[in-house]
Motif scaffolding. Structure first.
Motif, PDB file in Angstrom:
ATOM      1  N   SER A 223      32.648  30.984 -45.449  1.00  0.00           N
ATOM      2  CA  SER A 223      33.759  31.509 -46.257  1.00  0.00           C
ATOM      3  C   SER A 223      34.830  32.074 -45.340  1.00  0.00           C
ATOM      4  O   SER A 223      34.580  32.401 -44.179  1.00  0.00           O
ATOM      5  CB  SER A 223      33.262  32.600 -47.220  1.00  0.00           C
ATOM      6  OG  SER A 223      32.726  33.698 -46.495  1.00  0.00           O
ATOM      7  N   LYS A 224      36.032  32.166 -45.860  1.00  0.00           N
ATOM      8  CA  LYS A 224      37.186  32.731 -45.149  1.00  0.00           C
ATOM      9  C   LYS A 224      37.575  31.926 -43.910  1.00  0.00           C
ATOM     10  O   LYS A 224      38.296  32.421 -43.043  1.00  0.00           O
ATOM     11  CB  LYS A 224      36.936  34.191 -44.759  1.00  0.00           C
ATOM     12  CG  LYS A 224      36.702  35.098 -45.962  1.00  0.00           C
ATOM     13  CD  LYS A 224      36.529  36.547 -45.532  1.00  0.00           C
ATOM     14  CE  LYS A 224      36.297  37.450 -46.749  1.00  0.00           C
ATOM     15  NZ  LYS A 224      36.100  38.863 -46.360  1.00  0.00           N
ATOM     16  N   GLY A 225      37.098  30.692 -43.819  1.00  0.00           N
ATOM     17  CA  GLY A 225      37.498  29.840 -42.709  1.00  0.00           C
ATOM     18  C   GLY A 225      38.730  29.031 -43.055  1.00  0.00           C
ATOM     19  O   GLY A 225      39.079  28.868 -44.225  1.00  0.00           O
ATOM     20  N   VAL A 226      39.409  28.546 -42.029  1.00  0.00           N
ATOM     21  CA  VAL A 226      40.514  27.602 -42.228  1.00  0.00           C
ATOM     22  C   VAL A 226      40.007  26.241 -41.775  1.00  0.00           C
ATOM     23  O   VAL A 226      39.191  26.137 -40.859  1.00  0.00           O
ATOM     24  CB  VAL A 226      41.779  28.020 -41.453  1.00  0.00           C
ATOM     25  CG1 VAL A 226      42.319  29.341 -41.982  1.00  0.00           C
ATOM     26  CG2 VAL A 226      41.514  28.136 -39.951  1.00  0.00           C
ATOM     27  N   PHE A 227      40.470  25.198 -42.442  1.00  0.00           N
ATOM     28  CA  PHE A 227      40.000  23.853 -42.134  1.00  0.00           C
ATOM     29  C   PHE A 227      40.999  23.147 -41.229  1.00  0.00           C
ATOM     30  O   PHE A 227      42.170  22.979 -41.604  1.00  0.00           O
ATOM     31  CB  PHE A 227      39.764  23.069 -43.425  1.00  0.00           C
ATOM     32  CG  PHE A 227      38.516  23.494 -44.149  1.00  0.00           C
ATOM     33  CD1 PHE A 227      37.314  22.844 -43.921  1.00  0.00           C
ATOM     34  CD2 PHE A 227      38.544  24.562 -45.040  1.00  0.00           C
ATOM     35  CE1 PHE A 227      36.154  23.244 -44.569  1.00  0.00           C
ATOM     36  CE2 PHE A 227      37.394  24.972 -45.696  1.00  0.00           C
ATOM     37  CZ  PHE A 227      36.196  24.318 -45.467  1.00  0.00           C
ATOM     38  N   VAL A 228      40.525  22.782 -40.037  1.00  0.00           N
ATOM     39  CA  VAL A 228      41.386  22.136 -39.046  1.00  0.00           C
ATOM     40  C   VAL A 228      40.702  20.867 -38.545  1.00  0.00           C
ATOM     41  O   VAL A 228      39.475  20.750 -38.577  1.00  0.00           O
ATOM     42  CB  VAL A 228      41.688  23.084 -37.870  1.00  0.00           C
ATOM     43  CG1 VAL A 228      42.409  24.338 -38.350  1.00  0.00           C
ATOM     44  CG2 VAL A 228      40.409  23.481 -37.131  1.00  0.00           C
ATOM     45  N   PRO A 229      41.476  19.898 -38.055  1.00  0.00           N
ATOM     46  CA  PRO A 229      40.866  18.655 -37.553  1.00  0.00           C
ATOM     47  C   PRO A 229      40.029  18.898 -36.302  1.00  0.00           C
ATOM     48  O   PRO A 229      40.430  19.625 -35.400  1.00  0.00           O
ATOM     49  CB  PRO A 229      42.081  17.775 -37.236  1.00  0.00           C
ATOM     50  CG  PRO A 229      43.210  18.374 -37.992  1.00  0.00           C
ATOM     51  CD  PRO A 229      42.940  19.837 -38.050  1.00  0.00           C
ATOM     52  N   PHE A 230      38.851  18.262 -36.287  1.00  0.00           N
ATOM     53  CA  PHE A 230      37.968  18.306 -35.121  1.00  0.00           C
ATOM     54  C   PHE A 230      37.234  16.981 -35.093  1.00  0.00           C
ATOM     55  O   PHE A 230      36.450  16.684 -35.987  1.00  0.00           O
ATOM     56  CB  PHE A 230      37.002  19.486 -35.243  1.00  0.00           C
ATOM     57  CG  PHE A 230      36.146  19.722 -34.021  1.00  0.00           C
ATOM     58  CD1 PHE A 230      36.731  20.000 -32.794  1.00  0.00           C
ATOM     59  CD2 PHE A 230      34.760  19.683 -34.105  1.00  0.00           C
ATOM     60  CE1 PHE A 230      35.949  20.228 -31.668  1.00  0.00           C
ATOM     61  CE2 PHE A 230      33.971  19.905 -32.991  1.00  0.00           C
ATOM     62  CZ  PHE A 230      34.565  20.181 -31.763  1.00  0.00           C
ATOM     63  N   PHE A 231      37.527  16.153 -34.111  1.00  0.00           N
ATOM     64  CA  PHE A 231      36.983  14.797 -34.028  1.00  0.00           C
ATOM     65  C   PHE A 231      37.272  14.015 -35.317  1.00  0.00           C
ATOM     66  O   PHE A 231      36.416  13.306 -35.835  1.00  0.00           O
ATOM     67  CB  PHE A 231      35.484  14.826 -33.727  1.00  0.00           C
ATOM     68  CG  PHE A 231      35.162  15.152 -32.301  1.00  0.00           C
ATOM     69  CD1 PHE A 231      35.054  14.148 -31.349  1.00  0.00           C
ATOM     70  CD2 PHE A 231      34.986  16.466 -31.899  1.00  0.00           C
ATOM     71  CE1 PHE A 231      34.772  14.445 -30.021  1.00  0.00           C
ATOM     72  CE2 PHE A 231      34.706  16.776 -30.576  1.00  0.00           C
ATOM     73  CZ  PHE A 231      34.601  15.769 -29.631  1.00  0.00           C
ATOM     74  N   GLY A 232      38.480  14.164 -35.817  1.00  0.00           N
ATOM     75  CA  GLY A 232      38.917  13.365 -36.955  1.00  0.00           C
ATOM     76  C   GLY A 232      38.448  13.839 -38.312  1.00  0.00           C
ATOM     77  O   GLY A 232      38.735  13.192 -39.325  1.00  0.00           O
ATOM     78  N   ARG A 233      37.749  14.957 -38.357  1.00  0.00           N
ATOM     79  CA  ARG A 233      37.264  15.499 -39.629  1.00  0.00           C
ATOM     80  C   ARG A 233      37.648  16.962 -39.742  1.00  0.00           C
ATOM     81  O   ARG A 233      37.704  17.690 -38.741  1.00  0.00           O
ATOM     82  CB  ARG A 233      35.736  15.363 -39.723  1.00  0.00           C
ATOM     83  CG  ARG A 233      35.230  13.941 -39.577  1.00  0.00           C
ATOM     84  CD  ARG A 233      33.737  13.911 -39.261  1.00  0.00           C
ATOM     85  NE  ARG A 233      32.925  14.470 -40.325  1.00  0.00           N
ATOM     86  CZ  ARG A 233      31.620  14.766 -40.197  1.00  0.00           C
ATOM     87  NH1 ARG A 233      31.020  14.558 -39.037  1.00  0.00           N
ATOM     88  NH2 ARG A 233      30.939  15.257 -41.203  1.00  0.00           N
ATOM     89  N   LEU A 234      37.912  17.402 -40.976  1.00  0.00           N
ATOM     90  CA  LEU A 234      38.265  18.803 -41.178  1.00  0.00           C
ATOM     91  C   LEU A 234      37.019  19.668 -41.046  1.00  0.00           C
ATOM     92  O   LEU A 234      35.983  19.394 -41.657  1.00  0.00           O
ATOM     93  CB  LEU A 234      38.904  19.002 -42.556  1.00  0.00           C
ATOM     94  CG  LEU A 234      40.283  18.377 -42.747  1.00  0.00           C
ATOM     95  CD1 LEU A 234      40.783  18.612 -44.170  1.00  0.00           C
ATOM     96  CD2 LEU A 234      41.277  18.947 -41.731  1.00  0.00           C
ATOM     97  N   ALA A 235      37.131  20.731 -40.241  1.00  0.00           N
ATOM     98  CA  ALA A 235      35.997  21.612 -39.967  1.00  0.00           C
ATOM     99  C   ALA A 235      36.383  23.055 -40.259  1.00  0.00           C
ATOM    100  O   ALA A 235      37.443  23.525 -39.823  1.00  0.00           O
ATOM    101  CB  ALA A 235      35.555  21.470 -38.513  1.00  0.00           C
ATOM    102  N   SER A 236      35.526  23.756 -40.980  1.00  0.00           N
ATOM    103  CA  SER A 236      35.751  25.164 -41.269  1.00  0.00           C
ATOM    104  C   SER A 236      35.673  25.971 -39.972  1.00  0.00           C
ATOM    105  O   SER A 236      34.697  25.873 -39.227  1.00  0.00           O
ATOM    106  CB  SER A 236      34.699  25.666 -42.261  1.00  0.00           C
ATOM    107  OG  SER A 236      34.838  27.058 -42.486  1.00  0.00           O
ATOM    108  N   THR A 237      36.703  26.774 -39.715  1.00  0.00           N
ATOM    109  CA  THR A 237      36.824  27.473 -38.430  1.00  0.00           C
ATOM    110  C   THR A 237      37.308  28.894 -38.667  1.00  0.00           C
ATOM    111  O   THR A 237      38.172  29.131 -39.525  1.00  0.00           O
ATOM    112  CB  THR A 237      37.828  26.736 -37.525  1.00  0.00           C
ATOM    113  OG1 THR A 237      37.447  25.358 -37.433  1.00  0.00           O
ATOM    114  CG2 THR A 237      37.868  27.331 -36.137  1.00  0.00           C
ATOM    115  N   THR A 238      36.783  29.839 -37.910  1.00  0.00           N
ATOM    116  CA  THR A 238      37.218  31.219 -38.073  1.00  0.00           C
ATOM    117  C   THR A 238      38.702  31.370 -37.704  1.00  0.00           C
ATOM    118  O   THR A 238      39.140  30.835 -36.671  1.00  0.00           O
ATOM    119  CB  THR A 238      36.382  32.188 -37.220  1.00  0.00           C
ATOM    120  OG1 THR A 238      36.942  33.515 -37.331  1.00  0.00           O
ATOM    121  CG2 THR A 238      36.376  31.797 -35.755  1.00  0.00           C
ATOM    122  N   PRO A 239      39.464  32.111 -38.504  1.00  0.00           N
ATOM    123  CA  PRO A 239      40.880  32.352 -38.172  1.00  0.00           C
ATOM    124  C   PRO A 239      41.072  33.596 -37.321  1.00  0.00           C
ATOM    125  O   PRO A 239      42.222  33.992 -37.079  1.00  0.00           O
ATOM    126  CB  PRO A 239      41.508  32.530 -39.552  1.00  0.00           C
ATOM    127  CG  PRO A 239      40.428  33.185 -40.359  1.00  0.00           C
ATOM    128  CD  PRO A 239      39.114  32.609 -39.847  1.00  0.00           C
TER     129      PRO A 239
END
Length: 331
Positions: A223-239
């Motif tokens: 939860s509370k992650g932002v989704f950014v591209p990582f190896f061509g797929r969106l990945a939940s990542t801490t902001p």
């Protein structure tokens, strides 16, 4: 490329933590019997030479791979992230990831000979970025240092401290004798520890004191992650990194410790400043994406050194809102 001038800089003074703070980070210590047995094993491993530890790491990593512990996860991640690689190549990368993890564990147990031989003479890849970081730290300002579960992120942090960059490591509380040893090694190396709860404010406070913050940005959060591209797929990542950067105006540097045999070479990229505020623009996600892309560039070069065993894409991004539903809500 010459060695960094700060290689001979004195290590930063250890950050004094209260026992309550340390307990909060490492959790409850193991019970007496478990602790005794674990310390017995860890003590034996700690006395191994660098070469003996390397042989043991290759054996244990290879064994875990052959036993299939999370192997399906690793191979599935690789198939989707690197479809251009052959099946044989993906299996070789996965096996290398197991060996990398075994090295990290064994090196975490060692009290001495933890750093690669001759680390102080190692070159840095990204000399301009390293010099920019040196100049930034020399002004008394802290920096945001971002890395991944790659190579040996624990030893990389120790190398940075010994090169004169005072660090506070953003950590998750983990249980068990091994994790207690890891937390104690961090403190022994001179690192402060930042607990996840209230981490953004603690990060901002540390930067205000002129201390740098060292964080891993390659694990999915529920939860509370932002989704950014990582190896061509969106990945939940801490902001957390981007929020702290935006609040303080302090840029980020991406630092990765690449193993080359018994050596560890520091790859660094930056500074990566926070994007200027702009109406209708998600600057937090944009900054997180830029830093994540820098991590990916190094992982693509040395994929066997990243932790493919982790379900990086476990959390799916929210489904886009359809025009019909948004119109209904508007009415």
């Amino acid at each position: 490329m010459s060695s960094p001038a700060s290689a001979s800089a004195p290590a930063a003074p250890p950050v004094r933590l209260t026992s309550a703070h340390l307990r909060r980070v490492i959790g409850e210590p193991p019970g007496p019997l478990t602790g005794f047995l674990a310390n017995l094993v860890m003590g034996r491993v700690a006395r191994l030479s660098w070469a003996a530890r390397e042989r043991l790491a290759r054996f244990l990593g290879g064994l875990a791979y052959r036993l299939g512990i999370r192997r399906r996860v690793a191979l599935d991640n690789l198939a989707q992230a690197m479809p251009e690689r052959s099946e044989a190549e993906r299996h070789a990368i996965a096996r290398g990831a197991y060996i990398t993890m075994a090295r990290v564990v064994l090196e975490a147990l060692a009290d001495t000979h933890r750093l690669p031989p001759g680390w102080e003479q190692e070159e840095v890849v990204g000399r301009e970025a390293w010099e920019a970081l040196q100049a930034h730290v020399a002004t008394g300002k802290g920096a945001l240092l971002v890395t991944a579960h790659f190579g040996n992120w624990e030893l990389l942090g120790e190398i940075l401290i010994r090169r004169g960059v005072p660090l506070n490591a953003l950590v998750r509380p983990l249980k068990g004798a091994l994790n207690t040893r890891i937390a104690e090694n961090r403190v022994r190396a001179g690192a402060g520890l930042i607990y996840p709860k209230g981490a953004v404010q603690e990060t901002v406070d540390a930067l205000g004191r002129g201390e740098s913050v060292y964080m891993l940005l390659d694990q999915g959060i529920p939860s509370k992650g932002v989704f950014v591209p990582f190896f061509g797929r969106l990945a939940s990542t801490t902001p957390a990194m981007a929020v702290a950067s935006q609040r303080t105006g302090i840029p980020a540097w991406v630092v990765m410790g690449v193993r080359e045999g018994a050596r560890m070479r520091v790859h660094i990229e930056g500074p990566i400043p926070p994007p200027p505020p702009e109406e209708g623009k998600d600057t937090i996600t944009e900054h997180t994406a830029r830093v994540t892309a820098a991590l990916e560039r190094v992982i693509r070069q040395y994929p066997e050194q990243w932790l493919w065993l982790h379900r990086r894409w476990k959390y799916a991004p929210p489904a886009p809102e359809s025009p019909a539903s948004s119109g209904t809500l508007a009415r």
